[in-house]
Design an enzyme around this catalytic site. Structure first.
Site, mmCIF file in Angstrom:
data_model
loop_
_atom_site.group_PDB
_atom_site.id
_atom_site.type_symbol
_atom_site.label_atom_id
_atom_site.label_comp_id
_atom_site.label_asym_id
_atom_site.label_seq_id
_atom_site.Cartn_x
_atom_site.Cartn_y
_atom_site.Cartn_z
ATOM 1 N N ASP A 1 -10.911 4.092 -1.557
ATOM 2 C CA ASP A 1 -11.465 3.247 -0.501
ATOM 3 C C ASP A 1 -12.984 3.347 -0.452
ATOM 4 O O ASP A 1 -13.535 4.435 -0.585
ATOM 5 C CB ASP A 1 -10.942 3.697 0.875
ATOM 6 C CG ASP A 1 -9.481 3.389 1.082
ATOM 7 O OD1 ASP A 1 -8.763 3.177 0.092
ATOM 8 O OD2 ASP A 1 -9.061 3.376 2.254
ATOM 9 N N ASP B 1 0.822 -1.213 0.000
ATOM 10 C CA ASP B 1 0.000 0.000 0.000
ATOM 11 C C ASP B 1 0.863 1.274 0.000
ATOM 12 O O ASP B 1 2.034 1.244 0.359
ATOM 13 C CB ASP B 1 -0.907 -0.025 1.234
ATOM 14 C CG ASP B 1 -2.186 0.781 1.036
ATOM 15 O OD1 ASP B 1 -2.317 1.470 0.006
ATOM 16 O OD2 ASP B 1 -3.060 0.711 1.930
HETATM 17 C C1 9PG Z 1 -4.902 1.304 5.689
HETATM 18 C C2 9PG Z 1 -5.744 1.640 4.481
HETATM 19 C C3 9PG Z 1 -6.401 0.400 3.847
HETATM 20 C C4 9PG Z 1 -7.072 0.784 2.544
HETATM 21 C C5 9PG Z 1 -6.055 1.445 1.630
HETATM 22 C C6 9PG Z 1 -5.462 2.662 2.315
HETATM 23 O O1 9PG Z 1 -5.187 9.620 1.338
HETATM 24 N N1 9PG Z 1 -5.202 9.029 2.415
HETATM 25 O O2 9PG Z 1 -4.937 9.623 3.490
HETATM 26 C C7 9PG Z 1 -5.518 7.635 2.457
HETATM 27 C C8 9PG Z 1 -5.476 6.958 3.660
HETATM 28 C C9 9PG Z 1 -5.810 5.597 3.683
HETATM 29 C C10 9PG Z 1 -6.146 4.961 2.518
HETATM 30 C C11 9PG Z 1 -6.192 5.645 1.329
HETATM 31 C C12 9PG Z 1 -5.876 6.991 1.281
HETATM 32 O O3 9PG Z 1 -6.469 3.627 2.554
HETATM 33 O O4 9PG Z 1 -6.616 1.820 0.406
HETATM 34 O O5 9PG Z 1 -7.605 -0.360 1.906
HETATM 35 O O6 9PG Z 1 -5.443 -0.609 3.613
HETATM 36 O O7 9PG Z 1 -4.870 2.268 3.553
HETATM 37 O O8 9PG Z 1 -4.332 2.441 6.229
#
Ligand code: 9PG
Length: 562
Positions: free
Chosen positions: A415, A354
């Site tokens: 998400d 990720d």
């Molecule tokens: C875990 C999550 C999950 C999820 C992923 C990802 O932009 N942002 O701040 C942001 C935070 C979290 C995020 C996507 C964007 O989610 O897609 O399935 O694994 O991390 O932290």
């Protein structure tokens, strides 16, 4: 009924580019090109662009906008009316995260990454796309100019240094007329798949993921409780998400919530009869992680202030700013490979990688000759080297174009969340609100990128949330999203506390899996699902696969399957 494009010239952008010579060869619908440094000093190449004009276009002109990475918005837009998200005053970090080129778009420019389909007033269509992406990103940009509308195919090299005497072959660009956007896109994806030797044959994935119920509060007791209930569920993989690690970067250790360690969790999952899966964000590290403290020299540096480590991500739940590893260093690549191998040795045959866009970010890296795409690809290749051929690797927060051929699955949207639209309480992120968690956002990308399934990898539309309590989704919204996952043929992972689910939720999952397996089999046989109204509205309503049609209302989150 096709839109005619005329190649008029090419452009070179960068520093010390006097000695650069670009060879362009147009043969039918394909342009092959390369750049050589014939001078006697190194050149830093930002971008090489092919410029086409549209001599006979009739407005309005719409384009399919493929986002840069998993979470970036993918939709369609009208040239002259809509704007690029980068034109508002926002954080440069967000632009770097969601576009190949982090510079704000000029005025009325619109862009799509890797591929687009253009449709004019008369319904004349043309696809413009790069065949391949591992060596550099490719952006298709519409621009209004004195000679009419330009269509620019930009090879983004991100300042990569080309030494005297060196030559780079660029990914070919195709311009394809056609009558049906779905046919054009599926044909393009098949060609890229062949060129990049896509990994498309992993089994259909059914499973459970801890994130969308427990989020970062997940504990070992939650895992144990769900494993105890999972015996009756048709899961293959059981995946622990963010929340077990002591610090971002320290992936082999656990915090106090996981007393049995990563080994203990893997054995509990395996003993229950499932494939252990685990989440990691391998290219970033917390300032206080063991890895950052032991190896400060492993951090990339800020381009504007090379005394500072490069910020790879900001996330409150991890304690703020995270640093990006210098994934061009051989010792860092070895560390990535070793980490992956150790997790596989612990029993994890499924790795969710990720926040991996960080490897493309602008910064000072040890090897300045690599493009952003090559940095991302090299880092994934290192993980693959350590994990071995039999491990299922899922990309997430990942630049799509550079990863065909290394991942088995790819998150293709933002998400989901236990709510339909973006939550007004989350950070506003000017221009980029729609990259924030929302089930509607996931619906949008699941429909718009359906054609990639089993062409580039297995699409991961993001998790099912089947619960009807402890959620703000209505039962209709739960069902609309679940059916979209089914008709997309993509990966189907449940993300609820199983104690909240009863026979109706199980029946919905069974319906999703029966649809999903059928659509997936058709995609594997060469007929991916499609989105017939892709170019009609910003958020598509219709998804078709294996003879099933799902029509929904993205505003309300209701849908009907026929
Ligand atoms: C875990 C999550 C999950 C999820 C992923 C990802 O932009 N942002 O701040 C942001 C935070 C979290 C995020 C996507 C964007 O989610 O897609 O399935 O694994 O991390 O932290």
């Amino acid at each position: 009924m096709s839109l005619r494009l005329e190649l008029v010239r090419h452009e070179v952008h960068g520093t010390a580019t006097e000695g650069l010579v670009v060879d362009v060869d147009q043969d039918g619908d394909r342009v092959t090109w390369s750049v050589a440094n014939t001078g006697d000093h190194p050149a830093a190449v930002d971008q090489i662009a092919l410029v086409f004009t549209l001599p006979e276009v009739r407005f309005p002109l719409r384009l399919f906008r493929n986002g840069y990475q998993s979470w970036s918005v993918t939709d369609s837009a009208a040239f002259g009316l809509d704007t690029d998200p980068s034109v508002v005053d926002t954080l440069p970090f967000l632009r770097d995260m969601h576009h190949a080129d982090r510079e704000p778009a000029a005025g009325g420019d619109l862009r799509s990454e890797q591929v687009t389909v253009l449709a004019d007033h008369d319904g004349k269509l043309a696809l413009v796309g790069f065949i391949g992406g591992r060596h550099h990103d490719g952006t298709i940009r519409l621009r209004s100019a004195a000679d009419g509308v330009q269509v620019r195919a930009e090879a983004t090299l991100g300042g990569a240094v080309l030494e005297p005497g060196a030559r780079r072959t660029l990914h070919p660009v195709v311009v394809r007329p056609g009558a049906d956007p779905s046919v054009l896109l599926a044909g393009w994806a098949a060609e890229v798949s062949a060129a990049e030797q896509a990994r498309t044959t992993a089994p259909y994935q059914v499973g459970w993921c801890s994130w969308y119920h427990y989020f970062d509060g997940v504990t070992e007791a939650d895992i144990t409780a769900n494993l105890a209930l999972a015996g009756d569920w048709p899961f293959d993989v059981f995946q622990l998400d963010d929340g077990y690690q002591p610090e971002i970067g320290d992936w082999l250790a656990t915090n106090e919530k996981f007393p049995s360690g990563v080994d203990g969790v893997a054995s509990a999952i395996a003993t229950a009869g499932f494939t252990p899966g685990i989440w990691l964000a391998p290219f970033i590290v917390a300032p206080g992680s063991e890895v950052a403290i032991a190896h400060p020299e492993w951090l990339a540096r800020e381009a504007d202030d090379t005394t500072q480590p490069m910020v790879g991500m900001f996330n409150d739940i991890w304690g703020g700013f995270m640093y990006g590893l210098d994934i061009t260093r051989p010792d860092v690549l070895d560390h990535l490979a070793t980490t992956a191998r150790d997790l596989v040795d612990a029993g994890y045959d499924y790795l969710k990688l990720d926040f991996t866009f960080s490897a493309k970010q602008r910064g000072l890296y040890a090897d300045p000759t690599l493009t952003p795409a090559e940095r991302v690809r090299g880092a994934y290749d290192a993980v693959r080297r350590g994990a071995g051929e039999d491990t299922f690797i899922l990309g997430c927060g990942a630049p799509l174009g550079s990863l065909v051929g290394v991942v088995d699955g790819m998150r293709i949207g933002p998400d989901v969340g236990p709510h339909w639209k973006t939550d007004p309480l989350t950070a506003p992120l000017p221009g980029y609100r729609e990259t924030q968690p929302s089930t509607r956002g996931a619906w949008r990308s699941t429909l718009a990128r359906a054609f990639l399934h089993r062409q580039f990898w297995l699409n991961d539309p993001d998790c099912l949330m089947l619960r009807t309590t402890e959620t703000n989704l209505t039962p209709e919204q739960v069902r609309a999203w679940a059916l979209a996952v089914g008709v997309s043929g993509g990966m189907a992972l449940v993300s609820d506390d199983l104690a909240l689910l009863g026979p109706p939720e199980r029946a919905l999952l069974d319906e999703v899996l029966s649809l999903g397996r059928e659509v997936d089999a058709a995609a594997l046989a060469g007929s991916p699902p499609s989105c017939p109204d892709l170019l009609d509205a910003a958020i598509p309503t219709t998804l078709q696969g294996a003879g099933h049609t799902l029509v929904g209302d993205p505003e309300t989150g209701t849908a009907t399957l026929t």
